[in-house]
Motif scaffolding. Structure first.
Motif: not given
Length: 283
Positions: A38-63
């Motif tokens: 959930r994020v707000e811009v100019d006092g109005k909220p929206d909820v953005l969806a995201f999809y993904g995964a992070a393998p265990e012990a993988a380098p941290a920074d994502p694509v």
């Protein structure tokens, strides 16, 4: 609490084309959750969806991937495109997990406002609010997952967002823009339009913000272009590349054939370019 989605919890019914056209309102009860931020811009909220995964012990920074527009004009009417109305949340998450597992690195598909499960109005894309919402979502996800740098890939309208974001952010490692609508006013002139195809004239035009990019450029910018692109011309894409170079920002501009009848789809090469750059430049 923010977390990656569980594949088995996601619906296997296609996304609604009608919702894309009319917009999806954010309810006051909507908030963070698996695959939701959930994020707000100019006092109005929206909820953005995201999809993904992070393998265990993988380098941290994502694509992090931002896809192109989900609508087109057909017989004078704005409708959801064929890809969108055939796609499910399960499909998007499954593909994200495939990329993450194959390259052993966090991978995120961040859904733009109004599509793929995000609230908002997709017909208001390329305006400042879309950029601000995505920027705010990236900031929240980065803080939650403890990422150091973000590596962004954007196809077409998503490329517009990547170009806009690198003018705002100083934490981008690799930025890949594929078939990007990065000189919006020039595209309008080339097509004889008095406004963006959305009908709006208050669009954010990335080519006007190259000086901000020069203050804190990503470690690498890669632009992928099909010289025969029939949706966003190569001249529009090249104008942005040349504008960046004029202010001292290096760009690796690669010409290659795109798929699709309009020679426009370079999504997969863009994602592969980001993973390849990371494999050669980070732990």
């Amino acid at each position: 609490m923010i977390s990656f989605p569980n594949l088995t919890d996601l619906p296997t019914t296609p996304f609604s084309g009608a919702d894309v056209v009319r917009g999806v309102e954010c309810a006051t009860s909507d908030g963070d959750g698996p695959g939701r931020v959930r994020v707000e811009v100019d006092g109005k909220p929206d909820v953005l969806a995201f999809y993904g995964a992070a393998p265990e012990a993988a380098p941290a920074d994502p694509v992090i991937f931002l896809r192109g527009d989900a609508v087109e004009k057909r017989d004078g009417e704005v409708v959801a495109n064929e890809w969108y109305v055939a796609t499910t949340a399960y499909d998007v998450q499954a593909l994200a997990e495939q990329f993450s597992a194959s390259f052993h690195r966090p991978y995120v598909h961040l859904a733009r406002p109004g599509i793929l499960g995000s609230s908002g109005h997709h017909l208001d894309r390329r305006r400042p609010r879309e950029v601000a919402l995505v920027d705010a979502a990236l900031t929240r996800l980065k803080a939650h997952f403890g990422w150091r740098r973000l590596n962004l890939v954007g196809q077409s309208g998503g490329g517009h967002l990547v170009a806009a974001l690198i003018a705002r952010r100083d934490d981008v490692g690799c930025a890949v823009i594929t078939s990007g609508n990065t000189a919006v006013a020039q595209r309008n002139r080339e097509n004889g339009w008095s406004a963006d195809i959305t009908g709006h004239t208050d669009f954010l035009d990335p080519i006007d913000h190259v000086a901000e990019v020069a203050r804190h450029p990503p470690l690498q910018i890669i632009a992928l272009t099909d010289p025969h692109d029939q949706r966003v011309s190569a001249s529009v894409q090249t104008a942005y590349v040349e504008a960046l170079r004029r202010v001292g920002v290096a760009v690796d501009h690669r010409l290659l054939p795109a798929t699709g009848k309009l020679r426009h789809d370079l999504q997969l090469p863009g994602i592969l370019a980001a993973f390849t750059w990371l494999a050669n430049h980070s732990a």
